[in-house]
Scaffold this active site. Structure first.
Site, PDB file in Angstrom:
ATOM      1  N   CYS A  73       0.675  -1.638   0.076  1.00  0.00           N
ATOM      2  CA  CYS A  73      -0.124   0.087  -0.066  1.00  0.00           C
ATOM      3  C   CYS A  73       0.893   1.242  -0.192  1.00  0.00           C
ATOM      4  CB  CYS A  73      -0.839  -0.465   1.552  1.00  0.00           C
ATOM      5  SG  CYS A  73      -2.012   1.637   1.676  1.00  0.00           S
ATOM      6  N   THR A 125       7.999 -13.152   7.525  1.00  0.00           N
ATOM      7  CA  THR A 125       9.117 -12.851   6.433  1.00  0.00           C
ATOM      8  C   THR A 125       9.167 -14.238   5.711  1.00  0.00           C
ATOM      9  OG1 THR A 125      10.040 -11.744   4.392  1.00  0.00           O
ATOM     10  CG2 THR A 125      10.479 -11.602   7.321  1.00  0.00           C
ATOM     11  N   ILE A 126       9.212 -14.290   4.765  1.00  0.00           N
ATOM     12  CA  ILE A 126       9.961 -15.988   4.039  1.00  0.00           C
ATOM     13  C   ILE A 126      12.025 -15.585   4.050  1.00  0.00           C
ATOM     14  CG2 ILE A 126       7.978 -17.267   3.321  1.00  0.00           C
ATOM     15  CD1 ILE A 126       9.600 -15.949   0.474  1.00  0.00           C
ATOM     16  N   ASP A 127      11.657 -14.323   3.971  1.00  0.00           N
ATOM     17  CA  ASP A 127      13.260 -13.703   4.038  1.00  0.00           C
ATOM     18  C   ASP A 127      14.230 -13.790   5.143  1.00  0.00           C
ATOM     19  OD1 ASP A 127      12.419 -12.986   1.087  1.00  0.00           O
ATOM     20  OD2 ASP A 127      11.673 -11.376   1.678  1.00  0.00           O
ATOM     21  N   ARG A 256       5.934 -19.443  -1.239  1.00  0.00           N
ATOM     22  CA  ARG A 256       5.281 -18.726  -0.268  1.00  0.00           C
ATOM     23  C   ARG A 256       4.037 -19.020   0.443  1.00  0.00           C
ATOM     24  NH1 ARG A 256       5.508 -12.487  -1.681  1.00  0.00           N
ATOM     25  NH2 ARG A 256       3.555 -12.761  -2.405  1.00  0.00           N
TER      26      ARG A 256
END
Ligand code: ADP
Ligand code: F6P
Length: 323
Positions: A73, A125-127, A256
């Site tokens: 956003c 987060t997958i990071d 993801r």
């Protein structure tokens, strides 16, 4: 009675639903009302939020994605957008917000808290690029998905004596590549933190063949200077000289969308519960994360803009294991 809201923002991560469930049910358990905000900060600005019941979060602990929806956003990056969000929450008498998301989402949460609104973050987060949490929700599941793909590619690579390159996600962080490379027994690991030239990758692949290996596998982080596309281009241009071809697979969003494994469900449940407990104690302006096995709150000022360090000794270890 306290009234709080919860949202998921940025890239979805397996385990976000378990975190929503934990926030809603532990909030209700304290006698609070918990509003679920649809589609991240976009829904917050639009006032798209409803009270949630314990039944609304039933049967979701095992589901990937987020039942609340997520979004990027741009409007929230403006002060006016954030005031709009605060007005929407004030209108409903909401005293605090729980933000489940990654680096960008927590940066937004920090901005909101600097404007005086009470916010607590849940590292998701997958990071795995958020300072303040050794592991973030979703990374373990994403890692296992990458690993399954790597294992499969090695089977076909060995059958054909081929070299393969697998590109994994992680934005600017090499965690997923480093860990899936080690767990997958890769011959080469390319991460953004350490520059590896295409010629170095080529030489490592050649060395693997010279050592008598049936295949060679390179795991490449999407954020590396030379990603899978750049490396493929280089190998195609030098194909005759190198004497081998390299096939490339980009795993992309497949990483993801999985169902969260046990680790992520438990971490998400502990972090979600930690967020409401912290609010109950009067805390805010912090990120809930996993530190030395415990759920701890770290002030946003010590999280946002702070680069999380990768354990580069693991890259050294992977080099020793190349033999
Ligand atoms: P992630 O949380 O997965 O890292 P993004 O980086 O896309 O995902 O961030 C998600 C959202 O968080 C953005 O779309 C924006 O609404 C908000 N956001 C990111 N950075 C900031 C910032 N510096 N200030 C305010 N809001 C931000
Ligand atoms: O932050 C999670 C992540 O999956 C990163 O690894 C990746 O760079 C990015 O999101 C992809 O974003 P999008 O879903 O907008 O393509």
């Amino acid at each position: 009675m306290k009234r709080i809201a919860v949202l998921t923002s940025g890239g979805d991560a397996p385990g976000m639903n378990a975190a929503i469930r934990a926030v809603v049910r532990t909030g209700l358990d304290k006698g609070w009302e918990v509003y679920g905000v649809r589609h991240g900060y976009a829904g917050l600005i639009a006032g798209n939020m409803q009270p949630m019941t314990a039944r609304d979060v039933g049967g979701i602990i095992q589901q990937g994605g987020t039942i609340l929806g997520s979004a990027r956003c741009p409007e929230f990056k403006t002060e006016e957008g954030r005031w709009q969000a605060i007005r929407a929450m004030n209108m409903r008498g909401i005293d605090a917000l729980v933000v489940i998301g990654g680096n960008g989402s927590q940066s937004g949460a920090y901005e909101l808290s600097k404007m005086g609104f009470h916010v607590v973050g849940v590292a998701s987060t997958i990071d795995n690029d958020l300072a303040g949490s050794e592991m973030t929700i979703g990374v373990d599941t994403a890692l296992n998905i990458a690993l399954e793909a790597i294992d499969r590619l090695k089977v076909t690579a060995s059958s054909h004596q081929r070299a393969f390159m697998v590109e994994v996600m992680g934005r600017d962080c090499g965690y997923l590549a480093l860990m899936s490379g080690i767990a997958g027994g890769a011959e080469v690991i390319v991460i953004p933190e350490i520059e590896t030239t295409p010629e170095e990758v080529a030489q490592k692949i050649r060395t693997a063949y010279e050592r008598g290996k049936a295949h060679a596998l390179a795991v490449v982080a999407e954020g590396a200077k030379y990603d899978a596309e750049a490396l493929s281009k280089y190998f195609a241009e030098h194909r005759e000289r190198l004497g081998f071809q390299v096939r490339a697979t980009t795993l992309g969003h497949v990483q993801r969308g999985g169902a969260p494994g046990a680790f992520d469900r438990i971490l998400a449940t502990r972090l979600g519960a930690g967020a409401t407990r912290f609010l109950e104690q009067g805390g805010h302006g912090c990120l809930m994360g996993l530190i030395k096995g415990e759920i701890r709150a770290t002030p946003y000022s010590e999280v946002i803009g702070v680069k999380k360090q990768l354990d580069l000794s693991l890259l050294e270890l992977s080099r020793a294991l190349e033999h």
